[in-house]
Structure formats: structure tokens, C-alpha cells
Design an enzyme around this catalytic site. Structure first.
Site: not given
Ligand code: CO
Length: 134
Positions: A7, A79, A130
Site C-alpha cells: 500500500h 509512507h 514500511e
Molecule cells: Co502502512
């Protein structure tokens, strides 16, 4: 080592308004808000055919996205999340190369119920990364 883009996360001050932008404006499928007190955010996911967008709103005192939103009051990309087969092996490899892992380096359980880690933006082209175990 990294696999799929899981994502892209966008931080916002007003989750209701952001959901309306994606749901009503862009015609996207949006999940119900999920409070993540351990991460200091409330999250919704927008499912796209090839990836997801995560909308983040601060939750509680000292939210990790509060500072970002002070600098970006309209919201912004916070992020990107890449999948890895083994988050511990990925962490150890990156640490051995001198990369900085945020926090104490112990994976936390993320919004999908899988272990996640965050990597310092200074080591990754100015972008907070991440890693999520696939
Ligand atoms: Co995230």
C-alpha cells in the site's frame, strides 16, 4: 528482497473528508475506519485492483503522524509499504548494511494482522518505508 507494493499511505487531518474524496469523488471501495491505538492512528483502506491506499488520521496524544501533518496540513504521502517473505531476515540484512530501523527493531502487528517494521527515510530516498511480512 522486496516484493509487491502492499500500500501507499496518505496522512490526513480529517478522515471523514478524505473518505468522501475517495468514495464519492473517485468512486473507490473504502473500508470502515479501524482505530489502531498501538500505532496512534485510525486507518481506512481503499482497495484498488493492483494495490491499496491507506488513509491515516492521528489517534490520541503523540501520534507518530502529528508532526507530518503540522508540516503538511492538507495531508500527503506518508509512507510506502513493501511486502517481504520474512520481516526478521529483511531487518537483519538491512541493519547489517547500516540502515536504520525505527523503534527498537521489534516488528509490531500492523493493520492487516501481520508483522511490520519501519525504515528511516534518510536511508531510503527520503521516503518512510514500511515492510510487511507477506
Ligand atoms: Co502502512
Amino acid at each position: 528482497m522486496i516484493g509487491r507494493l502492499n500500500h501507499v499511505a496518505i496522512a490526513v487531518n480529517d478522515l471523514t473528508a478524505a473518505v468522501a474524496v475517495y468514495k464519492d469523488g473517485l468512486g473507490a471501495q473504502v473500508t470502515d475506519p479501524l482505530p489502531q491505538p498501538e500505532h496512534g492512528v485510525t486507518v481506512v483502506f481503499i482497495t484498488l485492483p493492483n494495490t491499496k491506499i491507506e488513509l491515516l488520521e492521528p489517534l490520541g496524544e503523540g501520534s507518530p503522524i502529528a508532526k507530518f501533518l503540522e508540516k503538511n496540513p492538507d495531508g500527503g504521502i506518508h509512507h510506502v509499504c513493501y511486502e517481504v517473505d520474512n520481516v526478521i531476515a529483511a531487518r537483519d540484512r538491512l541493519k547489517s548494511q547500516g540502515a536504520r530501523v525505527l523503534g527498537d527493531g521489534t516488528p509490531k502487528i500492523g493493520a492487516h494482522g501481520k508483522p511490520v517494521l519501519f525504515l528511516h527515510p534518510k536511508d531510503f530516498c527520503g521516503t518512510l518505508v514500511e515492510l510487511e511480512q507477506a
